[in-house]
Enzyme design. Structure first.
Site, PDB file in Angstrom:
ATOM      1  N   THR A  13      21.922   6.808  54.878  1.00 27.58           N
ATOM      2  CA  THR A  13      21.703   5.378  54.694  1.00 27.58           C
ATOM      3  C   THR A  13      21.165   5.121  53.293  1.00 27.58           C
ATOM      4  O   THR A  13      20.474   5.943  52.706  1.00 27.58           O
ATOM      5  CB  THR A  13      20.722   4.814  55.738  1.00 27.58           C
ATOM      6  OG1 THR A  13      19.416   5.379  55.549  1.00 27.58           O
ATOM      7  CG2 THR A  13      21.213   5.108  57.156  1.00 27.58           C
ATOM      8  N   GLY A  18      21.239   6.584  43.269  1.00 22.76           N
ATOM      9  CA  GLY A  18      20.045   7.411  43.299  1.00 22.76           C
ATOM     10  C   GLY A  18      20.100   8.587  44.234  1.00 22.76           C
ATOM     11  O   GLY A  18      21.101   9.308  44.322  1.00 22.76           O
ATOM     12  N   SER A 138       7.478   9.782  50.454  1.00 18.02           N
ATOM     13  CA  SER A 138       7.165   9.768  49.028  1.00 18.02           C
ATOM     14  C   SER A 138       5.800  10.394  48.815  1.00 18.02           C
ATOM     15  O   SER A 138       4.945  10.380  49.714  1.00 18.02           O
ATOM     16  CB  SER A 138       7.153   8.321  48.511  1.00 18.02           C
ATOM     17  OG  SER A 138       6.578   8.245  47.226  1.00 18.02           O
ATOM     18  N   TYR A 151       3.621  -0.382  49.712  1.00 20.31           N
ATOM     19  CA  TYR A 151       4.678   0.635  49.694  1.00 20.31           C
ATOM     20  C   TYR A 151       4.108   1.996  50.098  1.00 20.31           C
ATOM     21  O   TYR A 151       4.692   2.706  50.924  1.00 20.31           O
ATOM     22  CB  TYR A 151       5.291   0.709  48.301  1.00 20.31           C
ATOM     23  CG  TYR A 151       6.355   1.779  48.153  1.00 20.31           C
ATOM     24  CD1 TYR A 151       7.674   1.515  48.492  1.00 20.31           C
ATOM     25  CD2 TYR A 151       6.035   3.052  47.678  1.00 20.31           C
ATOM     26  CE1 TYR A 151       8.656   2.486  48.361  1.00 20.31           C
ATOM     27  CE2 TYR A 151       7.004   4.029  47.540  1.00 20.31           C
ATOM     28  CZ  TYR A 151       8.313   3.743  47.883  1.00 20.31           C
ATOM     29  OH  TYR A 151       9.277   4.721  47.756  1.00 20.31           O
TER      30      TYR A 151
END
Length: 251
Positions: A13, A18, A138, A151
């Protein structure tokens, strides 16, 4: 290549640029039948052509359940199963405490948490023994980040989802792991600095200075880590977080 994903059905997805695009290319080159998603048809069609190997694009916004229903109905009707699911779609913007809006919060958590939850949940009927699910988190999920708290919190949530889901999926043979990139040279990263090229390069230079290897990473380097988690080479890796960050979050 070594055809490590020969005869496998894979879905990536958020694969129009990137990390997602680089990973989809790698999956396809390793023998997988690859499905990708993106929100803009023109960009999606370009990515499909770039991937080649019979890749299939499905226009979908992962934060919209009706789009996910259409996506998995298509995979089911055409393939009947899914072997590798890389849940990569997401994103976010920067706002400091004091300026955070409800719209900013909802958009970030819809894209990075809600979308992850329902993408995996709706994929479950297609997943089976030996299937691999990889979630994109991340390094921000374990670090403090000025102007980036929402985020960062959303990425911390992604990591914890994997911890809990491997218990929910105990005995199914489905593995769930997390890849946590450090600063990676993508359009999404440089755009945080705005449209000015000098400011964008300044951001890249600053981020490189925070990485022990002395540089930012490339999308293909994340793709190689995801490939490892997608293959039988990682058959006893489950619930793990693989940092691909040049050492940034390890110091």
């Amino acid at each position: 290549m070594t055809n490590r994903l020969a005869n496998k059905i894979a879905l990536v997805t958020g694969a129009t640029s990137g990390i997602g695009l680089a990973t989809a290319k790698l999956f396809a080159s390793e023998g997988a039948k690859v499905y990708i998603t993106g929100r803009r048809k023109d960009v999606l069609d370009k990515a499909v052509a770039e991937i080649g190997h019979g890749a299939v694009g499905v226009q979908a916004d992962s934060a919209r359940n009706e789009d996910l229903d259409n996506l998995f109905a298509k995979v089911k009707s055409e393939q009947g199963r899914l072997d590798v699911l890389f849940v990569n779609a997401g994103g976010g913007a920067m706002l400091p405490l004091g300026q955070i809006t409800e719209e900013h919060f909802d958009d970030t958590f819809d894209r990075n948490v809600k979308a992850v939850v329902f993408t995996v949940q709706k994929a479950l009927p297609l997943l089976g023994q030996g299937s691999s699910v990889i979630l994109t988190s991340s390094v921000t999920g374990i670090e403090g980040n000025a102007n980036f708290s929402i985020y960062s919190a959303s990425k911390a949530a992604v990591r914890n989802l994997a911890r809990s889901w491997i218990l929910d999926l105990k005995g199914t043979g489905i593995r769930v792991n997390v890849v946590s990139p450090g600063p990676i040279h993508t359009a999404g990263l440089v755009e945080l600095a705005g449209d000015d090229k000098v400011q964008q390069q300044g951001l890249l230079d600053y981020l490189a200075s925070t990485v022990p290897l002395g540089r930012v990473g490339e999308p293909e380097e994340i793709g190689k880590a995801v490939l490892f988690l997608a293959t039988e080479e990682s058959s006893f890796v489950n619930g793990a977080e693989l940092f691909v960050d040049g050492g940034k979050a390890q110091i």
